[in-house]
Design a protein around this motif. Sequence first.
Motif, mmCIF file in Angstrom:
data_model
loop_
_atom_site.group_PDB
_atom_site.id
_atom_site.type_symbol
_atom_site.label_atom_id
_atom_site.label_comp_id
_atom_site.label_asym_id
_atom_site.label_seq_id
_atom_site.Cartn_x
_atom_site.Cartn_y
_atom_site.Cartn_z
ATOM 1 N N ARG A 96 0.819 -1.210 0.000
ATOM 2 C CA ARG A 96 0.000 0.000 0.000
ATOM 3 C C ARG A 96 0.854 1.261 0.000
ATOM 4 O O ARG A 96 0.507 2.244 -0.658
ATOM 5 N N HIS A 97 1.991 1.268 0.723
ATOM 6 C CA HIS A 97 2.771 2.492 0.901
ATOM 7 C C HIS A 97 4.029 2.551 0.035
ATOM 8 O O HIS A 97 4.595 3.625 -0.145
ATOM 9 N N CYS A 98 4.502 1.428 -0.450
ATOM 10 C CA CYS A 98 5.696 1.425 -1.300
ATOM 11 C C CYS A 98 5.363 1.210 -2.767
ATOM 12 O O CYS A 98 6.129 1.620 -3.648
ATOM 13 N N GLY A 99 4.269 0.564 -3.050
ATOM 14 C CA GLY A 99 3.798 0.423 -4.415
ATOM 15 C C GLY A 99 4.700 -0.420 -5.290
ATOM 16 O O GLY A 99 5.352 -1.377 -4.843
ATOM 17 N N THR A 100 4.770 -0.045 -6.553
ATOM 18 C CA THR A 100 5.477 -0.861 -7.534
ATOM 19 C C THR A 100 6.987 -0.771 -7.395
ATOM 20 O O THR A 100 7.708 -1.599 -7.961
ATOM 21 N N GLU A 101 7.492 0.222 -6.671
ATOM 22 C CA GLU A 101 8.940 0.397 -6.533
ATOM 23 C C GLU A 101 9.480 -0.272 -5.258
ATOM 24 O O GLU A 101 10.569 0.053 -4.816
ATOM 25 N N TRP A 102 8.718 -1.194 -4.690
ATOM 26 C CA TRP A 102 9.136 -1.777 -3.410
ATOM 27 C C TRP A 102 10.416 -2.598 -3.541
ATOM 28 O O TRP A 102 11.225 -2.681 -2.600
ATOM 29 N N ARG A 103 10.652 -3.194 -4.738
ATOM 30 C CA ARG A 103 11.840 -4.029 -4.904
ATOM 31 C C ARG A 103 13.001 -3.247 -5.550
ATOM 32 O O ARG A 103 14.136 -3.302 -5.061
ATOM 33 N N GLU A 104 12.725 -2.513 -6.647
ATOM 34 C CA GLU A 104 13.797 -1.867 -7.403
ATOM 35 C C GLU A 104 14.477 -0.773 -6.581
ATOM 36 O O GLU A 104 15.704 -0.644 -6.605
ATOM 37 N N GLU A 105 13.708 0.030 -5.883
ATOM 38 C CA GLU A 105 14.273 1.140 -5.118
ATOM 39 C C GLU A 105 14.704 0.734 -3.708
ATOM 40 O O GLU A 105 15.208 1.565 -2.951
ATOM 41 N N GLY A 106 14.486 -0.517 -3.338
ATOM 42 C CA GLY A 106 14.858 -0.964 -1.989
ATOM 43 C C GLY A 106 13.986 -0.399 -0.891
ATOM 44 O O GLY A 106 14.413 -0.292 0.267
ATOM 45 N N LEU A 107 12.744 -0.007 -1.234
ATOM 46 C CA LEU A 107 11.870 0.599 -0.238
ATOM 47 C C LEU A 107 11.420 -0.411 0.803
ATOM 48 O O LEU A 107 11.339 -0.097 2.005
ATOM 49 N N ALA A 108 11.112 -1.623 0.360
ATOM 50 C CA ALA A 108 10.614 -2.628 1.297
ATOM 51 C C ALA A 108 11.692 -3.016 2.304
ATOM 52 O O ALA A 108 11.400 -3.248 3.483
ATOM 53 N N GLU A 109 12.941 -3.068 1.857
ATOM 54 C CA GLU A 109 14.022 -3.460 2.768
ATOM 55 C C GLU A 109 14.203 -2.439 3.888
ATOM 56 O O GLU A 109 14.441 -2.799 5.038
#
Length: 797
Positions: A96-109
């Motif tokens: 919900r808060h990181c969206g499609t860039e959760w993996r490429e931009e390292g947001l989820a980590e």
Amino acid sequence: MSRPNQGEKARAAPLFKAPKTPAPFNPIPSSSPAFGTPAYPIKPYQQAAPPAKASILPIILPPATLRPLAFRTFTKKHSLTLTSSALQVLATFIGRHCGTEWREEGLAERVLEEVAKSWKNRNSGVIVDGEASDLKDILKNLEGSMSGGRIVSSRELSRQNSLVLGSSQNGEVSHTRLGLRPSVLGREDSQTSFGMSSLEVEEEEDGDDGLRDPRKWLKVIDAFDQPRLVYNVGKKHFDRDTSKPSLLPSASHKTQVFRNRYNLIHQRLLRNESFQTSTFEAKAPLKIYSSALATTQQSYKLTPIANLLGRNGTSHMILGLLTISPTGTLAINDLTGSIALDLTHAKPVPEDGAWFAPGMIVLVDGTYEEDDDGGGALGGSGGVGGTIGGKFIGFFVGGPPCERRKMTLGLTGDGEGGVTAGGGFGWVDFLGVGSERAVGSKMRKLEQRLLRPGKFEDDIGGKGRMIVIGELKLDQPRTLQALKKLLGLYAAEPEEDTPMTFVLMGNFVQHAVMARGGSGGSIEYKEYFDSLALTLSDYPTLLQSATFVFVPGDNDGWASSFSAGAATPLPRKSIPDMFTSRIKRAFVTANAEAEKERGKKTDGEAIWTSNPSRLSLFGPTHEIILLRDNMTSRLRRTAIKFSSSKAKEEDVEMAGTPVATPEATPEPEAEFAAPEMDVDADVQAAESHIPDPAAENASDLHVARKLVKTILDQGYLSPFGMAVRPVLWDYASSLQAYPLPTAMILADTEAPAFCVTYEGCHVMNPGSIVAPGRRGVAKWVEYDIRKKVGKVREALF
């Protein structure tokens, strides 16, 4: 004042002129010139305009897709366990808060990293539950600090989370680590949020298979890393000592060691039923004639030593520390004063059931007798904080009754994790692995799932075993032969049944070679461990699937370099890495070979810990104390000899033994006894004597029970004077055996090998790996963690 002409344009006074700077950039009004406002005021701080919030396209993130990243962050990096419900909550939040860039931009980590740190700061346990309110609060705080999928103020956020329940200077949450009830949780939530109904270990994927190994839940706690807790008499709870420990502290810290020991035993004693006066029963007379010091029909009352003044000839029971006064006589001290102790007619309770030596805290029942001259106290101290005049004549001496672990922690029934309404110390985190109230119930269910019983109920096998090897003198060739026989027996078993842990106790050399004792020095000392590494390398399957724990002795470096093998201060640090590097290399090689041959990564390891130290398995569920000390001989040398006790071999009076009685008078039967015959010692030694196994076993069992009761009743691993067994004052809390551990390994080579259970605590002594007096016999102890029972095993080599 002249007026301007009509053709001239009116101009305002300079005071009312608008500033050259536009008004929006100068929101702070100027003060009066009387207060020294400068003609050109300092330009105020211009707050930057908030950046435009980046648009985020929410997605539905499957938990299985996030699982590898979450496993690497929580389990591998922070030693936390994610339940399936927690993984679902995190996946929903990140999608919900990181969206499609959760993996490429390292947001989820970054989000997972912040959640893991906040969870550990709250000391919410090792299992992250999705139903816990702690996780909901963390995500709620995190949501307000995110912009465009990124954490805008992670530093302030971490500080905020670390101060939720009170933190120390080191960033550790002091209140929650002490086990206090978190203010965020309600009473009902605090019980259900720590449950384990949603933890489904069997549904985890291959990446979580390592958590199914019970050895993953094993933790070795060094004495210097253990939380330093001090009992607070006013709060009736434990406080964390936040001062920086030192090896050379001030003298007041020495007094605090004995004060804390006394306060712990005193509060433990007052919670005993024998010291609680019944409301409906009349008070029984203060006399002890039974074999036990406390009975349910009697209630006792402790009298401070200072309150004995003016009460000549009255009977009292006092609790105090046995000491030797400067005049060489026996005395007893408490927090109010000191008094001379007369044990001429005293009787130990139980008789010949424990040792009583200076440095121990004991209960004495007797009568106070003033001086003949009627003096109140010596030196005009008035009896408060000084030596009381007169003497205390003791009739019965006993140790403070021991308290079971489940009673200390407030567990009910069979110890399944329930906590009584009265409390106990269930919220206190004694080892830094989580309190009993927080994670105890959950860990017990996890233990039942991972440590499954064998085919038969009497089977002792599988992963739930701990092998305890006693004194391992590497400078003796027969020691390595016995070790090879022992390791060969377990290496022949299937790999899935390999024991969980091997505990190897010092001394690892016969003499203190670091102090040039015997023959050799530091080079030879390292060569001994190199030979041990070669022996361990012959059994790669054990190195790949077990944890080896090494506990030093008094002859091991570096402490022996200045003590020459004498009693070193406790606790003492582990053996330096410069001597043990070859052994660690053997484990690395074995793990690399396993990964190369079978494609399976193994993580067998060697841990060098302090003496004493603790093993924690499944959090607070299993606490095992590891202690290497020849305590039996020290107790025999320093223990008090009572005139009522019969002279036995283990009570032989030696030099320096405090004598509580004059010369013993001969018994009436001795007057009519036949005179002793002269025996030729050489002839007697040449004769063949058939030993009586039953008599030897009974004597060994008696010594074992006597030793165990002495230590556990004191609740302290070094109940001696500082001159007999030194203690590092600032680390004395690591020597407390309170609450009572689930098991204790006391490696004493001068006592027989035994396995004894006392008040729910299983105490084991493996002795030496080479059985003394028996040629070609290896001896060790095998402990079944599931049943909490040990067994002394032997093998011929």
